[in-house]
Design a protein around this motif. Structure first.
Motif, short mmCIF file in Angstrom:
data_model
loop_
_atom_site.label_atom_id
_atom_site.label_comp_id
_atom_site.label_asym_id
_atom_site.label_seq_id
_atom_site.Cartn_x
_atom_site.Cartn_y
_atom_site.Cartn_z
N VAL A 76 0.83 -1.20 0.00
CA VAL A 76 0.00 0.00 0.00
C VAL A 76 0.87 1.25 0.00
O VAL A 76 2.00 1.25 0.48
CB VAL A 76 -0.94 0.03 1.23
CG1 VAL A 76 -1.87 -1.16 1.21
CG2 VAL A 76 -0.14 0.06 2.52
N SER A 77 0.32 2.31 -0.58
CA SER A 77 0.97 3.61 -0.58
C SER A 77 0.47 4.39 0.62
O SER A 77 -0.74 4.67 0.73
CB SER A 77 0.64 4.35 -1.89
OG SER A 77 1.19 5.65 -1.88
N VAL A 78 1.37 4.72 1.53
CA VAL A 78 0.96 5.36 2.77
C VAL A 78 2.08 6.22 3.32
O VAL A 78 3.26 5.88 3.20
CB VAL A 78 0.54 4.30 3.81
CG1 VAL A 78 1.69 3.38 4.16
CG2 VAL A 78 -0.01 4.92 5.07
N ALA A 79 1.73 7.38 3.89
CA ALA A 79 2.67 8.26 4.58
C ALA A 79 3.89 8.60 3.74
O ALA A 79 5.02 8.62 4.24
CB ALA A 79 3.09 7.65 5.91
N ALA A 116 -8.69 13.78 16.12
CA ALA A 116 -9.35 14.31 14.93
C ALA A 116 -9.29 15.83 14.91
O ALA A 116 -9.07 16.44 13.86
CB ALA A 116 -10.80 13.84 14.89
N ILE A 117 -9.46 16.45 16.07
CA ILE A 117 -9.40 17.91 16.14
C ILE A 117 -8.01 18.39 15.74
O ILE A 117 -7.86 19.36 14.98
CB ILE A 117 -9.76 18.40 17.56
CG1 ILE A 117 -11.25 18.15 17.82
CG2 ILE A 117 -9.43 19.88 17.73
CD1 ILE A 117 -11.67 18.41 19.25
N VAL A 118 -6.98 17.71 16.25
CA VAL A 118 -5.61 18.08 15.87
C VAL A 118 -5.40 17.92 14.38
O VAL A 118 -4.85 18.78 13.69
CB VAL A 118 -4.58 17.24 16.65
CG1 VAL A 118 -3.16 17.55 16.16
CG2 VAL A 118 -4.67 17.50 18.14
N ALA A 119 -5.87 16.77 13.84
CA ALA A 119 -5.66 16.47 12.43
C ALA A 119 -6.31 17.50 11.52
O ALA A 119 -5.72 17.94 10.53
CB ALA A 119 -6.18 15.07 12.11
N GLN A 179 -1.94 8.74 2.77
CA GLN A 179 -0.75 9.17 2.05
C GLN A 179 -0.33 10.56 2.51
O GLN A 179 0.84 10.87 2.62
CB GLN A 179 -1.02 9.16 0.54
CG GLN A 179 0.16 9.60 -0.31
CD GLN A 179 1.29 8.59 -0.33
OE1 GLN A 179 1.23 7.57 0.34
NE2 GLN A 179 2.33 8.87 -1.08
N GLY A 180 -1.32 11.41 2.77
CA GLY A 180 -1.07 12.76 3.26
C GLY A 180 -2.32 13.32 3.90
O GLY A 180 -3.37 12.68 3.88
N LEU A 181 -2.22 14.52 4.45
CA LEU A 181 -3.38 15.11 5.13
C LEU A 181 -4.53 15.40 4.18
O LEU A 181 -5.68 15.47 4.61
CB LEU A 181 -2.95 16.40 5.85
CG LEU A 181 -1.98 16.20 7.02
CD1 LEU A 181 -1.58 17.56 7.60
CD2 LEU A 181 -2.60 15.33 8.10
N ARG A 182 -4.23 15.54 2.91
CA ARG A 182 -5.31 15.78 1.94
C ARG A 182 -6.23 14.56 1.82
O ARG A 182 -7.34 14.66 1.29
CB ARG A 182 -4.72 16.13 0.57
CG ARG A 182 -3.96 15.00 -0.09
CD ARG A 182 -3.54 15.37 -1.49
NE ARG A 182 -2.66 16.50 -1.49
CZ ARG A 182 -1.32 16.41 -1.39
NH1 ARG A 182 -0.76 15.21 -1.28
NH2 ARG A 182 -0.57 17.47 -1.40
N ASP A 183 -5.76 13.42 2.31
CA ASP A 183 -6.57 12.20 2.24
C ASP A 183 -7.49 12.02 3.44
O ASP A 183 -8.21 11.03 3.53
CB ASP A 183 -5.66 10.97 2.12
CG ASP A 183 -4.85 10.97 0.84
OD1 ASP A 183 -5.40 11.40 -0.19
OD2 ASP A 183 -3.68 10.56 0.87
#
Length: 226
Positions: A76-79, A116-119, A179-183
């Motif tokens: 998998v593609s991750v981080a 979740a709030i932090v993210a 993969q990133g925060l956009r996900d």
């Protein structure tokens, strides 16, 4: 374009003496072996050091994934990199034979809400998290998320006293398969699915800080944010 990372001396990356088919199989084996041996997602820059100048990492990954199609694990593609993961359909089987102490530290609903709030709002101070929840979040909650490597100290806030902010890390991305925060999924969608509920923020599930309400001024813990 930046310079191509140089392979360690002694590693023949070009494999010019091999026929194309055998060369490709060797590159596939190297890439899969390094990913398999790593506890963290392996970046493209690392994999580039294993193969020839004209080799496509993306095509290699596609071929490896194809060979793993019938296996209980996948690539998998991750981080920002690639990692082997067991397929979700085998999760129950793994849990059935895994001792509770081997499963790692779990996250409570309150932990998930704070995370979740932090993210979704990073960089954010503990005080700002408390404003969102409507109650003061204890340092124990933040410390637990730090201990798991999910959050780290970010830049200082421009607020009076310049408290440190909190940000998520690559470990957070890896753990949640991003993969990133956009996900990140839409927060409202998570609520609609019943996975997170703002109503929980109004209960006593989130530990409340006592007299230590100023831990936003704590020093950074040395971890780097995502």
């Amino acid at each position: 374009m930046g310079r191509r990372p140089r392979p360690k001396e002694g590693l023949d990356t070009e494999l010019a003496d091999l026929p194309h088919a055998l060369r490709w199989r060797e590159w596939m084996g190297r890439v899969e072996a390094v990913i398999f041996a790593s506890a963290e997602p392996v970046t493209r820059e690392t994999l580039v050091r294993l193969v020839g100048r004209d080799c496509s990492i993306d095509l290699l990954i596609d071929d490896i994934r194809g060979e793993l199609r019938d296996r209980p694990y996948e690539l998998v593609s991750v981080a920002g990199g690639w990692q082997h993961r067991t397929r979700p359909r085998f999760a129950d089987a793994i849990r059935n034979v895994t001792e509770p102490g081997q499963r790692g530290s779990s996250l409570s609903q309150s932990d998930l809400l704070v995370l979740a709030i932090v993210a979704y709002h990073q960089p954010i101070t503990r005080g700002e998290i408390s404003k969102i929840t409507g109650k003061e979040v204890s340092r124990d909650t933040i410390a637990h998320l730090r201990s798991l490597g999910f959050v780290s100290s970010g830049p200082r806030s421009p607020q009076p006293g310049a408290p440190y902010t909190l940000v998520t890390t690559r470990i957070f991305l890896s753990q949640f398969g991003l993969q990133g925060l956009r996900d990140l999924p839409d927060f409202e969608a998570l609520e609609d699915a019943g996975l997170l509920s703002k109503d929980t923020l109004l209960t006593d599930d989130i530990p409340v800080a006592g007299e230590d309400l100023d831990d936003d001024h704590d020093q950074a813990d040395g971890l780097s944010g995502a």
